[in-house]
Design a protein around this motif. Structure first.
Motif, PDB file in Angstrom:
ATOM      1  N   ALA A 181       0.838  -1.207   0.000  1.00  0.00           N
ATOM      2  CA  ALA A 181       0.000   0.000   0.000  1.00  0.00           C
ATOM      3  C   ALA A 181       0.874   1.260   0.000  1.00  0.00           C
ATOM      4  O   ALA A 181       0.589   2.224  -0.725  1.00  0.00           O
ATOM      5  CB  ALA A 181      -0.927  -0.017   1.214  1.00  0.00           C
ATOM      6  N   ASP A 182       1.939   1.236   0.794  1.00  0.00           N
ATOM      7  CA  ASP A 182       2.833   2.405   0.867  1.00  0.00           C
ATOM      8  C   ASP A 182       3.538   2.646  -0.468  1.00  0.00           C
ATOM      9  O   ASP A 182       3.726   3.790  -0.887  1.00  0.00           O
ATOM     10  CB  ASP A 182       3.871   2.210   1.979  1.00  0.00           C
ATOM     11  N   ASP A 183       3.920   1.535  -1.121  1.00  0.00           N
ATOM     12  CA  ASP A 183       4.661   1.644  -2.385  1.00  0.00           C
ATOM     13  C   ASP A 183       3.743   1.852  -3.590  1.00  0.00           C
ATOM     14  O   ASP A 183       4.232   2.076  -4.710  1.00  0.00           O
ATOM     15  CB  ASP A 183       5.508   0.382  -2.617  1.00  0.00           C
ATOM     16  N   LYS A 184       2.425   1.714  -3.319  1.00  0.00           N
ATOM     17  CA  LYS A 184       1.429   1.846  -4.394  1.00  0.00           C
ATOM     18  C   LYS A 184       1.696   0.862  -5.559  1.00  0.00           C
ATOM     19  O   LYS A 184       1.574   1.217  -6.727  1.00  0.00           O
ATOM     20  CB  LYS A 184       1.358   3.290  -4.921  1.00  0.00           C
ATOM     21  N   THR A 185       2.096  -0.362  -5.185  1.00  0.00           N
ATOM     22  CA  THR A 185       2.276  -1.424  -6.183  1.00  0.00           C
ATOM     23  C   THR A 185       1.052  -2.343  -6.154  1.00  0.00           C
ATOM     24  O   THR A 185       0.200  -2.233  -5.269  1.00  0.00           O
ATOM     25  CB  THR A 185       3.555  -2.238  -5.899  1.00  0.00           C
ATOM     26  N   ASP A 186       0.951  -3.232  -7.143  1.00  0.00           N
ATOM     27  CA  ASP A 186      -0.199  -4.142  -7.223  1.00  0.00           C
ATOM     28  C   ASP A 186       0.057  -5.398  -6.394  1.00  0.00           C
ATOM     29  O   ASP A 186       1.210  -5.811  -6.211  1.00  0.00           O
ATOM     30  CB  ASP A 186      -0.454  -4.541  -8.683  1.00  0.00           C
ATOM     31  N   ALA A 187      -1.016  -5.997  -5.938  1.00  0.00           N
ATOM     32  CA  ALA A 187      -0.917  -7.207  -5.115  1.00  0.00           C
ATOM     33  C   ALA A 187      -1.627  -8.362  -5.800  1.00  0.00           C
ATOM     34  O   ALA A 187      -2.823  -8.266  -6.099  1.00  0.00           O
ATOM     35  CB  ALA A 187      -1.529  -6.952  -3.733  1.00  0.00           C
TER      36      ALA A 187
END
Length: 507
Positions: A181-187
């Motif tokens: 969430a902090d890195d704004k990457t996909d999960a």
């Protein structure tokens, strides 16, 4: 030269004789198939693709196109009714959706597990896989002995004691998601929950820390390869004879060997601790060792027997739960109204607590309904089968003995006659005041051979989902499908890829 011609003549005669014998054998086999067909011709069913191969070509086409075989079973159930037949060579399979027959056959120990299927699961392409473990044992006495020994590891008291591990491993997922969430990457949620459930089963069942969210391991890939190999080995009789498939078959065998050699290592370490008088947990590994009898009189088959149960629990203990969690996340993300109700309940029951208690789980009633509805639409272990060893009547149709009955929770869960608007995701179907499904909902099978770990799995799923809902908002990334991938178990094809944000709690 005369001798050479004489030998050539004898060889030609011998070849003609062998061809004649082969022709006689083939005609005999065709007559046998005809005899079998005549026994079951009175039962409804779809037309065969061919006299010899039956419906196998249809199944192979579906597999080749990465389709879902269970959708074809559903289509045929809607067309041909509560019992219909399908053929493959001389094998006859009856697909049964009749609740009364489901109750009669699955609830009774006198109908053994399907010998064809479960013998195929004994090994994969010649490499021992599930062997004679708790899932595959066909002899009732052998199974009952194992089940009795394993029961303490799944008692209510012992499961209560696992809450700490459930919380701890789920908390590691929350830390991982917080970084995403902090890195704004996909999960990729399927991958992440797979790591968690494999971590949990390794820790609580075998006393081993894998920590897959931060370290790499060959186990997830090995399990996936074994399951994929299992599908081909069971459904395509000729798969192993195609030279093009040899590299994949070698991968499957190597994956099986990895799981079993790992099991042998962990078992030997635990046996050493037990012999030294060390305190050991009453977990699945301890029960597996006890099930093999006295260690000092162990035979090679006893050792293999322990490994059968190791592989059974290692795979069954994580794969289906991970897939259920991924499907649940997918459906909540698609239904904001249902998600809102689940969030409200979690906020009321859990609040801002980090550790979820066993009593908390009992109060998460709506979340339980969501998880049950997930398994209705997406039963991750979609079916089971039994051999009928005596003549019976199903839905008014006489069924001669010697046939195998397939029970698909996927099919019954999607039939309109059992569930109104079956493709609508509606957790209220499982509200405590709603009528209970009558032998048409069995994601963990039914009767004495039902899944031993179902309470374990649902406790784990609730803890993970409650923490996820408590901490994060998740949104499905556009462009992915909602298709189902059939790897023996059912999983989301696209992996449930989400964007993750920290949840802001209203004061």
């Amino acid at each position: 030269m005369a001798v050479f011609h004489m030998l050539l003549s004898w060889a030609a005669q011998a070849l003609i004789f062998l061809l004649f014998l082969a022709l006689i054998a083939f005609l005999g086999y065709c007559l046998y198939i005809k005899h079998i067909h005549m026994k079951y011709d009175h039962i409804p069913g779809p037309p065969r693709d061919s006299f010899l191969f039956g419906h196998s070509p249809t199944f192979l086409r579906i597999m080749k196109n990465e389709g879902l075989l269970h959708d074809k079973f559903l289509e045929w159930a809607e067309r041909y009714g509560p019992v219909y037949k399908i053929y493959a060579l001389h094998y006859v399979l009856l697909c049964v959706t009749c609740p009364e027959a489901t109750k009669e056959i699955l609830m009774s120990p006198k109908y053994p597990k399907d010998k064809f299927l479960y013998k195929r699961l004994f090994n994969l392409f010649g490499q021992r896989f599930l062997g004679n473990g708790l899932v595959t044992a066909q002899d009732h006495e052998l199974w009952y002995k194992q089940r009795r020994i394993m029961d303490p590891a799944f008692s209510s008291l012992y499961l209560r004691g696992l809450m700490g591990t459930f919380n701890e491993r789920a908390e590691k997922l929350m830390i991982k998601l917080s970084g995403i969430a902090d890195d704004k990457t996909d999960a990729n949620m399927l991958h992440l929950v797979n790591c968690v459930t494999l971590d949990v089963i390794a820790k609580v069942a075998f006393g081993v820390d894998l920590d897959l969210l931060t370290t790499s391991s060959p186990f997830p890939k090995a399990i996936e390869t074994c399951l994929k190999g299992m599908v081909y080995y069971v459904r395509d009789k000729f798969f192993e004879f195609n030279p093009k498939n040899r590299p994949f078959i070698n991968e499957v065998k190597e994956a099986c060997r990895l799981l079993r050699t790992t099991g042998a290592k962990w078992i030997n370490e635990r046996k050493t601790a037990m012999r030294n008088g060390d305190d050991v947990p009453k977990d699945i590994l301890t029960q597996i060792i006890k099930s093999a009898g006295k260690e000092e009189s162990m035979t090679q088959e006893d050792e293999e027997f322990m490994l059968d149960n190791f592989v059974t629990f290692f795979i069954a203990g994580q794969e289906t739960t991970a897939n259920q969690l991924a499907f649940c996340i997918m459906e909540l993300a698609r239904h904001p109204d249902i998600l809102e109700k689940a969030l409200k309940e979690v906020d009321e029951v859990i609040g801002m607590k980090q550790d979820i208690s066993y009593d908390d789980l009992g109060q998460l009633n709506y979340l339980s309904q969501v998880l049950k509805e997930t398994l209705r639409v997406y039963p991750t272990a979609p079916g089971t089968s039994r051999d009928v060893v005596e003549d019976i009547v199903i839905d008014g149709i006489n069924i001669p003995a010697g046939v195998t009955c397939l029970f698909s929770s996927y099919v019954t869960g999607r039939l309109d006659k059992f569930f109104k608007d079956p493709l609508t995701f509606d957790p209220d179907r499982f509200h405590h005041d709603a009528p209970k499904p009558y032998y048409c909902y069995y994601p963990f099978a039914l009767g004495p051979r039902s899944c031993l770990g179902q309470n374990f799995a649902q406790m784990e799923a609730k803890v993970v989902m409650a923490k996820l809902l408590q901490r994060f908002e998740f949104t499905l990334l556009p462009g992915q499908t909602f298709d189902i991938l059939d790897t023996g178990t059912l999983r989301p094809k696209s992996g449930v890829v989400c964007s993750i944000r920290h949840r802001s709690h209203k004061k």
